[in-house]
Design an enzyme around this catalytic site. Structure first.
Site, PDB file in Angstrom:
ATOM      1  N   LYS A 119       0.820  -1.213   0.000  1.00  0.00           N
ATOM      2  CA  LYS A 119       0.000   0.000   0.000  1.00  0.00           C
ATOM      3  C   LYS A 119       0.856   1.267   0.000  1.00  0.00           C
ATOM      4  O   LYS A 119       0.468   2.284  -0.592  1.00  0.00           O
ATOM      5  CB  LYS A 119      -0.947  -0.002   1.208  1.00  0.00           C
ATOM      6  CG  LYS A 119      -2.064  -1.030   1.094  1.00  0.00           C
ATOM      7  CD  LYS A 119      -3.056  -0.924   2.245  1.00  0.00           C
ATOM      8  CE  LYS A 119      -4.203  -1.901   2.069  1.00  0.00           C
ATOM      9  NZ  LYS A 119      -5.200  -1.799   3.157  1.00  0.00           N
ATOM     10  N   LYS A 211      -5.684  -9.063  -7.988  1.00  0.00           N
ATOM     11  CA  LYS A 211      -6.868  -9.170  -7.161  1.00  0.00           C
ATOM     12  C   LYS A 211      -7.935  -8.184  -7.627  1.00  0.00           C
ATOM     13  O   LYS A 211      -7.620  -7.057  -8.022  1.00  0.00           O
ATOM     14  CB  LYS A 211      -6.494  -8.898  -5.701  1.00  0.00           C
ATOM     15  CG  LYS A 211      -7.598  -9.158  -4.695  1.00  0.00           C
ATOM     16  CD  LYS A 211      -7.101  -8.918  -3.281  1.00  0.00           C
ATOM     17  CE  LYS A 211      -8.221  -9.101  -2.268  1.00  0.00           C
ATOM     18  NZ  LYS A 211      -7.776  -8.829  -0.893  1.00  0.00           N
ATOM     19  N   LYS A 214     -11.443  -2.275  -5.949  1.00  0.00           N
ATOM     20  CA  LYS A 214     -12.267  -1.084  -6.159  1.00  0.00           C
ATOM     21  C   LYS A 214     -11.447   0.065  -6.723  1.00  0.00           C
ATOM     22  O   LYS A 214     -11.998   1.025  -7.262  1.00  0.00           O
ATOM     23  CB  LYS A 214     -12.934  -0.670  -4.851  1.00  0.00           C
ATOM     24  CG  LYS A 214     -11.993  -0.266  -3.759  1.00  0.00           C
ATOM     25  CD  LYS A 214     -12.688  -0.068  -2.420  1.00  0.00           C
ATOM     26  CE  LYS A 214     -12.898  -1.360  -1.697  1.00  0.00           C
ATOM     27  NZ  LYS A 214     -13.442  -1.211  -0.341  1.00  0.00           N
TER      28      LYS A 214
END
Length: 350
Positions: A119, A211, A214
């Site tokens: 991240k 994966k 969103k």
């Protein structure tokens, strides 16, 4: 040996549109657990703000996303009377215990967390300290309810292992105080993962190596829980595949990421194994399999989308569900946090 009553805790971040991966990997499974476990389900809004404001959408975006996750819980069949549904920031004990765990966890443990590296990306120096300490807050979320089981995807297993390490170190560091306060041999349980069935990890419809997310710029990469029947069917028809027919055995899916993903999605939606899907469709072309998958997805997901739209049209009702749930969550968490304060030696109001 201290025994702990079985209890499930899990949460979903309110950071944008929920999609099929959130449903199959988490929310859809939560409803099944409510018939066998004491369950607490949280909208983890404190976790949401560990990332850039552009990710969580600012104040209005966060409120909207929090209500959307709550609506998804309810639309998926989670009973807010039988279970506890609330948003994390309403129960102060999460933050209090997270600070204690900041002082229990070791820097080396957090430095090994792969999700922070993913991240934060290349600009780790500019990442928030909240993102770095995220796993300590996750441990607090679980342990402030002395939860014994956590339904997690593969990407969260490392964080749950850290929660076990933190619980174990707290129990060990304060063993004399825990016993002296009459709590037995351990104050916190070592929570176990619940990884259920097929498709715990749902991949992008456009790239089977990534994966479903969103944050993907292509809306065709995911099925949003708010998509209507036409959008669901169209996205499955346009999902990336290869030119070969489906194999006659599951092992034939190896090296065929997109085919394996679609078979896994069908299995999860139908509640059957990959082997059962291949037994029915092995040898078939995708021109046969995709329409069957589209019909199944529409059957399972379109009613949820409709119910979510109905629920989000009444934000006052959703907010009341969260307030009521937070009251019940607080009644469990505050005594646990009081025990932590007594064990550590904090003077508190009696």
């Amino acid at each position: 040996m201290t025994s702990f009553s079985p209890r499930v805790f899990s949460g979903v971040q309110p950071t944008g549109n929920l999609h099929l991966g959130n449903y199959l990997g988490a929310i859809g499974r939560f409803a099944a657990l409510q018939s066998t476990h004491d369950c607490i389900y949280c909208v983890v809004d404190l976790h949401a703000i560990t990332q850039a404001r552009s990710v969580w959408g600012g104040p209005e975006g966060l409120r909207e996303s929090t209500r959307s996750v709550t609506a998804a819980y309810l639309a998926a069949g989670i009973d807010p009377v039988k279970n506890i549904i609330f948003n994390q920031s309403q129960v102060e004990a999460h933050s209090e215990l997270a600070w204690v765990f900041n002082c229990i966890a070791r820097m080396g443990w957090l430095n090994r967390m792969t999700q922070f590296k993913e991240k934060a990306g290349k600009d780790r120096e500019n990442a928030s300290t909240g993102l770095f300490a995220y796993p300590n807050l996750m441990a607090a979320d679980i342990l402030v309810y002395k939860a014994t089981h956590v339904p997690v995807g593969e990407d969260q297993k490392q964080h749950l292992e850290l929660a076990r390490d933190i619980a174990g170190k707290f129990n060990n560091d304060f063993a004399d105080e825990i016993a002296g306060q009459g709590f037995g041999e351990a104050y916190f349980p070592l929570p176990e993962p619940l990884i259920q069935g097929e498709a715990a990890r749902v991949m992008s419809l456009k790239d089977g190596s990534k994966k479903m997310s969103k944050s993907d710029p292509s809306d065709l990469s995911r099925i949003n829980l708010t998509d209507d029947a036409d959008a669901i069917a169209q996205k499955i028809r346009r999902a990336r595949t290869d030119p070969e027919p489906l194999p006659s055995e599951v092992k034939g899916l190896e090296g065929r990421a997109e085919a394996d993903n679609l078979v896994g999605i069908y299995a999860a939606l139908a509640g059957i194994s990959r082997e059962a899907v291949i037994a029915e469709f092995g040898g078939a072309q995708f021109s046969t399999f995709k329409p069957a998958l589209a019909d199944l997805a529409v059957q399972k997901l379109a009613p949820i989308a409709g119910e979510m739209r109905r629920l989000t049209a009444d934000p006052g009702h959703i907010d009341q569900v969260l307030v009521d749930g937070a009251d019940r969550a607080r009644a469990i968490a505050e005594p646990v946090m009081d025990g932590v304060k007594d064990i550590i030696g904090f003077i508190r109001k009696r």
